[in-house]
Motif scaffolding. Structure first.
Motif, PDB file in Angstrom:
ATOM      1  N   ARG A  86      15.986 -35.096 -21.522  1.00 23.23           N
ATOM      2  CA  ARG A  86      16.305 -34.411 -20.221  1.00 23.23           C
ATOM      3  C   ARG A  86      17.217 -35.011 -19.465  1.00 23.23           C
ATOM      4  N   SER A  87      17.381 -36.077 -19.266  1.00 17.95           N
ATOM      5  CA  SER A  87      18.183 -36.760 -18.482  1.00 17.95           C
ATOM      6  C   SER A  87      19.607 -37.121 -19.108  1.00 17.95           C
ATOM      7  N   THR A  88      19.998 -36.654 -20.152  1.00 16.68           N
ATOM      8  CA  THR A  88      21.085 -37.020 -20.990  1.00 16.68           C
ATOM      9  C   THR A  88      21.672 -35.806 -21.430  1.00 16.68           C
ATOM     10  N   GLU A 289      18.872 -30.781 -27.650  1.00 15.16           N
ATOM     11  CA  GLU A 289      18.099 -31.638 -27.945  1.00 15.16           C
ATOM     12  C   GLU A 289      18.145 -32.511 -29.400  1.00 15.16           C
ATOM     13  N   THR A 290      17.481 -33.577 -29.713  1.00 17.53           N
ATOM     14  CA  THR A 290      17.625 -34.224 -30.795  1.00 17.53           C
ATOM     15  C   THR A 290      16.489 -33.706 -31.708  1.00 17.53           C
TER      16      THR A 290
ATOM     17  N   LYS B  59      31.130 -32.387 -17.745  1.00 17.46           N
ATOM     18  CA  LYS B  59      30.029 -32.551 -19.028  1.00 17.46           C
ATOM     19  C   LYS B  59      29.255 -33.783 -18.632  1.00 17.46           C
ATOM     20  N   LEU B  60      29.683 -34.838 -18.582  1.00 18.28           N
ATOM     21  CA  LEU B  60      29.069 -36.134 -18.340  1.00 18.28           C
ATOM     22  C   LEU B  60      28.121 -36.147 -16.842  1.00 18.28           C
ATOM     23  N   ASP B  64      21.717 -37.155 -15.930  1.00 17.82           N
ATOM     24  CA  ASP B  64      20.837 -37.566 -14.346  1.00 17.82           C
ATOM     25  C   ASP B  64      21.255 -39.074 -14.169  1.00 17.82           C
ATOM     26  N   ASP B  65      21.550 -39.499 -12.923  1.00 16.96           N
ATOM     27  CA  ASP B  65      21.741 -40.643 -12.428  1.00 16.96           C
ATOM     28  C   ASP B  65      20.343 -41.486 -12.326  1.00 16.96           C
ATOM     29  N   LEU B  66      20.205 -42.260 -13.096  1.00  9.03           N
ATOM     30  CA  LEU B  66      18.811 -43.148 -13.168  1.00  9.03           C
ATOM     31  C   LEU B  66      19.197 -44.589 -13.250  1.00  9.03           C
TER      32      LEU B  66
END
Lengths: 455, 442
Positions: A86-88, A289-290, B59-60, B64-66
């Motif tokens: 979700r974050s990538t 998704e992977t 795209k990058l 999310d900025d984590l």
């Protein structure tokens, strides 16, 4: 100088119990200015694509655009591989786009980006072929490889547990279809082939070859080392290849880095998709998704490959687009043909595409190459493929201008005209003279500690 | 745009070159049968450099900025600017494998220095100048064991906690030979030495252990594992990383025959799993003949000056083909260069300090989390390096998701276990992280 003499030994103290830690450590201890001077000096003693022409056949040494380096250096490109999907979404999205571009370029149905180099791609592709046969209850024991193929093909097949059947070339330097017929059997798991082959020749019988391999129940594997000759003109998938790898450090201009990193994505046709490595990236209605393909061969890299290299390849492909990719191939082929026209050495096989193999004839090809160094150019690949005696395997790529090709041809011709004594003592105009490889191998000294011991 | 921006040809040059070759078009140079010519389109629009750059950047931006507290075998350490600037010098990054050593002395010397640093850090005699990553290096270690005539047996023993990526790659590397992979149990994160002793016998080809382990624990008594392997004629392969090597017991002193691991902990950053495989081994004749990968050796040039060259190439795929010790051709040479630069920039004191900080940060962070209601840390009663496992009362997956919503990434490694890794790159965010954990564990 970073060396045993520049090292400093320190005692190792720690809050850990003594029996869990080492006692001392000796390493170089340069200041930052010393470090900068050291590596600057080393870089000055090294030849790269930006130093001059680098026509290493089968290695495709082309210019590496600068802006792709800037992209790879972005802090938001460097994230940990264990983050949630979700974050990538950005990273997964770029991977998915690259998979799609490569599949289109190769005429394949799906691509995995996991293999970290071309040889790792070969290993992945052969494991996929093996898994396919096993899923069909069809144990096979042999992989057929033309004599002129890259050494990695042979090593890869052996690594996967296959016996290698070596295939001779015909008089025209191409696959001998009669010999292929004789080599094919129920034991044939795959034929590994590059097209154009390492002589730069297009295997014109490719459709017949594909049919023969498929009739025998084998998989046709495409070694992508020479893909730069075909961009936008022909696709391995259309020729009947079932599996292929791409060398992004060759075809898509990511730097070779003095021996790596590369990246070796693998493309497959639809019937092989379920065997791709874990994980594989796919698009969903809401993002990316992977997942693990149904009959996945498992892992071929600890995570998902050499990501920053893949990122550079993505940027290169979008910079060139359809027209630029096709033009790169056209100019690479034009340059090879033009250069070949200008040099005095004999070129026994043709017509060739992006690379050709000249013969140094009475000269030792390795000596001829050393002589070329004296003219400020990098010599071609030598002594291979063995089909051509004293081979000089030459691939100028699309980046060289007519003027540079003329300079390169002059170096070839000067080497060709050199007498035996001169070339045996070449190079004489480089920072280091001819290096004694025999003593290095007979008396291996592989670290400064070994040198110290010797003294 | 009509052509490659990196091809220099003007129209008149192209014409002159076509004339010299004796054809009237580029098309005529392609010896491709009509039936397999491609006349379709990929639909990839050429972009200006600025637009191509913007497309990737945009795209990058979807990431999310984590702040990451992630490790488990892959680490983010701060890479000094000097490494980026020096490694990006074009003579390094745009060069090929050093097949013409007379014009590649710079890279060869740098790789020789990298090998030497690994020899010092591991205490072993020989190091190659890179493998792809820790997982593939482990696979190569197993196939080395298979090839060595001095080692008997076909079973490879690995800890039950082995990282899934490493285990998966190992399974594929051994698939072509006679080897099988089995696990042995761990206790509280470390090798269960008694249980291992029951599993090692004459059918064992290799015993693999890690220090630090995937849970960040530091092993005790690895010398007994080395002895055990030795007694049963098995290879002892130790997995580690380049920072840990500066502090923890020297692999050679605990009997390791081979060291593999992660080199990119220095020089590269997280890079989404992009790695550098370490590979060092004993220098016995038999090992030298069987070691995978490239080796740089010292020699002399025609004027008797010190010079470097690739050596013992008869092991390699371009000479021995199907009898080669590995199929590796392109490896990770430039990453090895970066790692060597990073090690040299730290120097021995700096590297030991970084390693000591890795112990201290794990201990202090675990203590801070342990003080929170609903958290016990570390769950393993061991010394730790960089990272540790914490028990949480709530389901770990939910805790990880809640932390992500607060801007932090951790691993969920069990139903009620999270794993936390601290280095100098996230240490400044610790106060906020501890406060966030305190919020979400309730």
């Amino acid at each position: 100088m970073l060396s045993e003499k520049g090292s400093e030994t320190v005692e190792v103290d720690s809050e850990l119990p003594d029996d869990l830690t080492r006692d001392s450590l000796a390493l170089p201890n340069p200041s930052e200015p010393e470090l900068a001077r050291h590596y600057t000096r080393l870089s000055e003693m090294n030849y790269g694509v930006e130093s001059g022409p680098f026509p290493l056949g089968s290695c495709t040494m082309k210019y590496n655009p600068k802006f792709t380096e800037d992209l790879a250096a972005r802090s938001d490109a460097s994230i940990h591989p264990d983050r949630s999907e979700r974050s990538t979404q950005g990273t997964l999205g770029l991977l998915h786009e690259l998979q799609t571009y490569l599949a289109d370029i190769g005429g394949m149905d799906a691509v995995t980006l996991q293999p970290p180099a071309g040889a790792a791609g070969e290993f992945t592709g052969i494991l996929v072929a093996k898994a396919y046969h096993e899923a069909n209850g069809d144990e096979r024991s042999e992989v057929i490889i033309p004599e002129s193929a890259h050494g990695t093909n042979f090593a890869t097949a052996a690594m996967a547990g296959y016996d290698v059947v070596s295939l001779p070339s015909n008089d025209a330097g191409r696959v001998d279809t009669e010999a292929l017929e004789a080599a094919l059997s129920e034991e044939t798991a795959a034929l590994m082939l590059t097209n154009p082959n390492t002589l730069g020749l297009f295997e014109r019988d490719i459709e017949e070859i594909a049919e023969m391999v498929h009739d025998a129940g084998g998989i046709l594997y495409y070694d992508g080392a020479n893909l730069n000759a075909l961009l936008g003109r022909a696709r391995p998938g259309d020729m009947g290849f079932d599996v292929m790898h791409y060398n992004v450090h060759k075809t898509f201009a990511t730097p070779h880095g003095g021996g790596g990193p590369g990246a070796g994505p693998v493309g497959v046709t639809e019937e092989l998709t379920e065997f791709l490595p874990d994980p594989h990236v796919r698009a969903t209605e809401t993002g990316y998704e992977t997942y693990t393909p149904d009959s996945s061969i498992g892992k071929v890299h600890g995570y998902d490959g050499n990501w920053l290299v893949l990122l550079k390849a993505h940027a290169y492909i979008t910079r060139l687009g359809d027209a630029g990719l096709a033009d790169a191939s056209a100019k690479a082929v034009l340059n090879a043909n033009y250069l070949a026209e200008q040099i005095d050495y004999e070129i026994p096989f043709g017509p060739f595409h992006h690379e050709f193999v000249a013969s140094a004839g009475e000269q030792d090809a390795a000596d001829a190459a050393k002589r070329m160094l004296d003219f400020g150019v990098h010599p071609p690949t030598t002594k291979w493929p063995e089909i051509v005696p004293e081979a000089l395997m030459t691939e100028p790529t699309e980046i060289e201008s007519k003027r540079t090709l003329d300079q390169l041809a002059a170096a070839f011709n000067a080497a060709s005209a050199s007498d035996t004594d001169t070339i045996e003592h070449a190079p004489s105009r480089t920072a280091a003279g001819r290096i004694d490889q025999t003593s290095a191998a007979r008396n291996p000294r592989l670290s400064w500690q070994a040198l110290e011991e010797e003294e | 745009m009509s052509g490659s921006p990196y091809a220099p040809h003007t129209t008149s040059e192209t014409t002159a070159m076509l004339d010299a070759v004796g054809v009237d078009s580029e098309e005529a140079l392609f010896d491709i049968p009509e039936s397999v010519r491609f006349d379709g389109e990929f639909g990839i629009d050429a972009k200006s450099e600025q637009a191509a750059r913007r497309a990737v950047a945009s795209k990058l931006a979807d990431n999310d900025d984590l702040t990451e507290f992630l490790g488990r075998g892959h680490y983010d350490h701060y890479v000094p600017s000097v490494v980026d600037h020096l490694a990006d010098r074009s003579e390094f990054i745009t060069s090929y494998t050093q097949y013409q050593p007379e014009v590649a002395q710079g890279f060869l010397q740098a790789l020789f220095e990298y090998q030497s640093m690994l020899v010092e850090l591991t205490g072993l005699d020989v190091a190659n100048c890179s493998m792809y990553d820790a997982a593939t290096a482990l696979g190569e270690a197993a196939t080395l064991a298979d090839r060595l005539r001095s080692v008997s047996g076909t079973r490879v023993l690995v800890p039950d906690l082995l990282h899934e990526g490493r285990r998966g790659v190992l399974d594929n590397y051994v698939a072509g030979g006679d080897l099988t992979v089995e696990t042995y149990p761990t206790t509280d994160g470390n090798v269960d030495r008694e249980a291992l002793a029951e599993r090692v016998d004459e059918t064992t080809a290799m015993v693999y252990a890690e220090n630090p382990t995937v849970r960040g624990t530091i092993e005790e008594g690895l010398d007994t594992v080395g002895d055990l392997a030795d007694e049963h004629d098995a290879l002892f392969t130790l997995g580690t990383d380049i920072v840990a090597l500066a502090l923890l017991e020297e692999p050679a002193s605990v009997g390791a025959d081979v060291v593999v691991g992660d080199g990119s902990a220095l020089g590269l950053g997280s890079a989404y799993g992009f790695g550098l495989g370490l590979f060092a081994c004993r220098g016995d004749r038999e090992f030298l003949r069987q070691v995978p990968g490239r080796l740089v050796g010292a020699s002399e040039d025609s004027d008797d000056r010190r010079a470097y060259t690739l050596t013992l190439q008869t092991r390699e795929q371009h000479i021995r083909r199907e009898r080669a010790t590995s199929n590796i051709c392109s490896n990770q040479a430039w990453v090895a260069l970066r790692t060597a630069m990073h090690v040299a920039s730290l120097g021995p004191d700096g590297l030991v300090e970084l390693a000591n900080d890795s112990v201290r940060r794990a201990r202090e962070t675990a203590a801070r989390l342990d003080a929170l209601t609903g958290v016990q840390a570390p769950v393993h009663d061991r010394h730790h390096f960089r990272e540790f496992v914490a028990r949480v009362d709530q389901p770990a997956e939910a805790i990880a998701a809640d932390l992500e919503a607060e801007g932090y990434a951790v691993h969920a490694v069990g139903d009620h276990e999270i794993q936390v890794c601290v280095t100098e790159t996230n240490e400044q965010a610790l106060d906020g992280f501890v406060a966030a954990v305190s919020e979400v564990v309730r």
